[in-house]
Design a protein around this motif. Structure first.
Motif, PDB file in Angstrom:
ATOM      1  N   VAL A   6     -57.642  20.858  91.093  1.00 54.41           N
ATOM      2  CA  VAL A   6     -57.038  21.951  91.855  1.00 54.41           C
ATOM      3  C   VAL A   6     -58.014  22.468  92.902  1.00 54.41           C
ATOM      4  CG1 VAL A   6     -55.520  22.734  89.983  1.00 54.41           C
ATOM      5  CG2 VAL A   6     -57.802  23.731  90.227  1.00 54.41           C
ATOM      6  N   ARG A   7     -57.442  23.151  93.871  1.00 56.62           N
ATOM      7  CA  ARG A   7     -58.222  23.936  94.837  1.00 56.62           C
ATOM      8  C   ARG A   7     -57.736  25.368  94.712  1.00 56.62           C
ATOM      9  NH1 ARG A   7     -56.762  21.754  99.423  1.00 56.62           N
ATOM     10  NH2 ARG A   7     -58.432  20.221  99.319  1.00 56.62           N
ATOM     11  N   VAL A   8     -58.636  26.272  94.383  1.00 53.98           N
ATOM     12  CA  VAL A   8     -58.315  27.687  94.289  1.00 53.98           C
ATOM     13  C   VAL A   8     -59.130  28.418  95.351  1.00 53.98           C
ATOM     14  CG1 VAL A   8     -58.424  29.762  92.853  1.00 53.98           C
ATOM     15  CG2 VAL A   8     -57.791  27.572  91.827  1.00 53.98           C
ATOM     16  N   ILE A   9     -58.439  29.275  96.084  1.00 54.67           N
ATOM     17  CA  ILE A   9     -59.111  30.119  97.071  1.00 54.67           C
ATOM     18  C   ILE A   9     -58.872  31.561  96.649  1.00 54.67           C
ATOM     19  CG2 ILE A   9     -59.309  30.757  99.498  1.00 54.67           C
ATOM     20  CD1 ILE A   9     -58.015  28.031 100.191  1.00 54.67           C
ATOM     21  N   TYR A  10     -59.953  32.305  96.517  1.00 54.03           N
ATOM     22  CA  TYR A  10     -59.820  33.707  96.137  1.00 54.03           C
ATOM     23  C   TYR A  10     -60.704  34.562  97.036  1.00 54.03           C
ATOM     24  CZ  TYR A  10     -64.409  34.015  93.940  1.00 54.03           C
ATOM     25  OH  TYR A  10     -65.766  34.051  93.721  1.00 54.03           O
ATOM     26  N   ALA A  84     -52.619  21.964  93.456  1.00 52.72           N
ATOM     27  CA  ALA A  84     -53.075  20.677  92.931  1.00 52.72           C
ATOM     28  C   ALA A  84     -53.522  19.850  94.133  1.00 52.72           C
ATOM     29  CB  ALA A  84     -51.938  19.981  92.190  1.00 52.72           C
ATOM     30  N   ILE A  85     -54.582  19.066  93.963  1.00 52.97           N
ATOM     31  CA  ILE A  85     -55.124  18.294  95.092  1.00 52.97           C
ATOM     32  C   ILE A  85     -55.310  16.832  94.716  1.00 52.97           C
ATOM     33  CG2 ILE A  85     -56.234  20.250  96.229  1.00 52.97           C
ATOM     34  CD1 ILE A  85     -58.906  19.370  94.948  1.00 52.97           C
ATOM     35  N   ASP A  86     -55.177  15.939  95.728  1.00 51.13           N
ATOM     36  CA  ASP A  86     -55.513  14.524  95.538  1.00 51.13           C
ATOM     37  C   ASP A  86     -56.959  14.288  95.932  1.00 51.13           C
ATOM     38  OD1 ASP A  86     -52.710  14.517  96.104  1.00 51.13           O
ATOM     39  OD2 ASP A  86     -53.018  13.524  97.976  1.00 51.13           O
ATOM     40  N   SER A  87     -57.446  15.059  96.902  1.00 50.28           N
ATOM     41  CA  SER A  87     -58.821  14.887  97.359  1.00 50.28           C
ATOM     42  C   SER A  87     -59.404  16.255  97.686  1.00 50.28           C
ATOM     43  CB  SER A  87     -58.871  13.971  98.582  1.00 50.28           C
ATOM     44  OG  SER A  87     -58.146  14.531  99.643  1.00 50.28           O
ATOM     45  N   ARG A  88     -60.710  16.282  97.686  1.00 52.39           N
ATOM     46  CA  ARG A  88     -61.418  17.538  97.923  1.00 52.39           C
ATOM     47  C   ARG A  88     -61.679  17.731  99.417  1.00 52.39           C
ATOM     48  NH1 ARG A  88     -65.122  18.865  92.884  1.00 52.39           N
ATOM     49  NH2 ARG A  88     -64.040  17.646  91.325  1.00 52.39           N
ATOM     50  N   LEU A  89     -61.589  18.953  99.848  1.00 51.75           N
ATOM     51  CA  LEU A  89     -61.924  19.319 101.214  1.00 51.75           C
ATOM     52  C   LEU A  89     -63.445  19.379 101.393  1.00 51.75           C
ATOM     53  CD1 LEU A  89     -60.807  20.219 103.969  1.00 51.75           C
ATOM     54  CD2 LEU A  89     -60.671  22.545 103.076  1.00 51.75           C
ATOM     55  N   PHE A  90     -64.163  19.685 100.316  1.00 46.77           N
ATOM     56  CA  PHE A  90     -65.627  19.855 100.346  1.00 46.77           C
ATOM     57  C   PHE A  90     -66.312  18.939  99.330  1.00 46.77           C
ATOM     58  CE2 PHE A  90     -63.456  23.803 101.380  1.00 46.77           C
ATOM     59  CZ  PHE A  90     -63.952  24.050 102.652  1.00 46.77           C
ATOM     60  N   PRO A  91     -66.137  17.628  99.446  1.00 43.89           N
ATOM     61  CA  PRO A  91     -66.642  16.731  98.391  1.00 43.89           C
ATOM     62  C   PRO A  91     -68.156  16.733  98.220  1.00 43.89           C
ATOM     63  CG  PRO A  91     -65.941  15.461 100.302  1.00 43.89           C
ATOM     64  CD  PRO A  91     -65.508  16.890 100.539  1.00 43.89           C
ATOM     65  N   LYS A  92     -68.904  17.112  99.241  1.00 41.32           N
ATOM     66  CA  LYS A  92     -70.371  17.054  99.160  1.00 41.32           C
ATOM     67  C   LYS A  92     -71.020  18.418  99.017  1.00 41.32           C
ATOM     68  CE  LYS A  92     -70.587  12.738 101.615  1.00 41.32           C
ATOM     69  NZ  LYS A  92     -71.126  11.964 102.692  1.00 41.32           N
ATOM     70  N   TRP A  93     -70.242  19.477  98.992  1.00 39.16           N
ATOM     71  CA  TRP A  93     -70.797  20.827  98.941  1.00 39.16           C
ATOM     72  C   TRP A  93     -70.433  21.493  97.613  1.00 39.16           C
ATOM     73  CZ3 TRP A  93     -68.801  22.709 104.376  1.00 39.16           C
ATOM     74  CH2 TRP A  93     -69.557  22.092 105.370  1.00 39.16           C
ATOM     75  N   SER A  94     -71.445  21.751  96.775  1.00 38.68           N
ATOM     76  CA  SER A  94     -71.164  22.441  95.515  1.00 38.68           C
ATOM     77  C   SER A  94     -70.871  23.918  95.758  1.00 38.68           C
ATOM     78  CB  SER A  94     -72.313  22.279  94.532  1.00 38.68           C
ATOM     79  OG  SER A  94     -73.495  22.835  95.054  1.00 38.68           O
TER      80      SER A  94
END
Length: 142
Positions: A6-10, A84-94
């Motif tokens: 998932v991607r959650v924005i708060y 729900a996501i198939d891919s991450r928007l920020f794959p290299k940034w923790s």
């Protein structure tokens, strides 16, 4: 689709219990913890508001949100988007930190940073724009 991701924005409002030195330590610890949990995302902060994107396993993200909800440094926590996501928007940034007091928000939106005004779509656009802005700045610096 990667089932369970998932991607959650708060957004939330900082409380008086968060001091500048504590904030720096919070960010450092969060970067390490997020790497260990395979959480990616960004944090925009302007001294008043947090705007954070968390991407990862649904159960792990939910536990992290529970921890944030119990943290007295946050008030008025508002989930702006959950997908729900198939891919991450920020794959290299923790947890890439972006100071929302700098020119990013003024350049992009021409006004004061207040994430409580964002709709679901606007919160995703803000996250995408913040990533593009950061990438430009990193390229300019190299």
């Amino acid at each position: 689709m990667s089932v369970g991701n998932v991607r959650v924005i708060y957004c939330s409002t900082v409380t008086s219990s968060l001091k500048k030195d504590n904030f720096i330590e919070l960010v450092r610890a969060s970067v390490i913890n997020n790497k260990n949990l395979n959480i990616t995302g960004i944090l925009l902060f302007n001294g008043r508001y947090f705007f954070q994107v968390l991407e990862g396993d649904n159960g792990v993200v939910n536990k992290l949100l529970d921890k944030i909800n119990g943290d007295d440094r946050h008030a008025e926590i508002d989930i702006l988007s959950r997908r729900a996501i198939d891919s991450r928007l920020f794959p290299k940034w923790s947890m890439e930190l972006i100071d929302a007091n700098n020119d990013f928000f003024k350049e992009t939106y021409g006004g004061e940073f207040n994430p409580y005004l964002f709709t679901d779509q606007q919160s995703l656009e803000c996250a995408t724009n913040a990533k593009a802005w950061r990438m430009r700045r990193l390229q300019e610096a190299s």
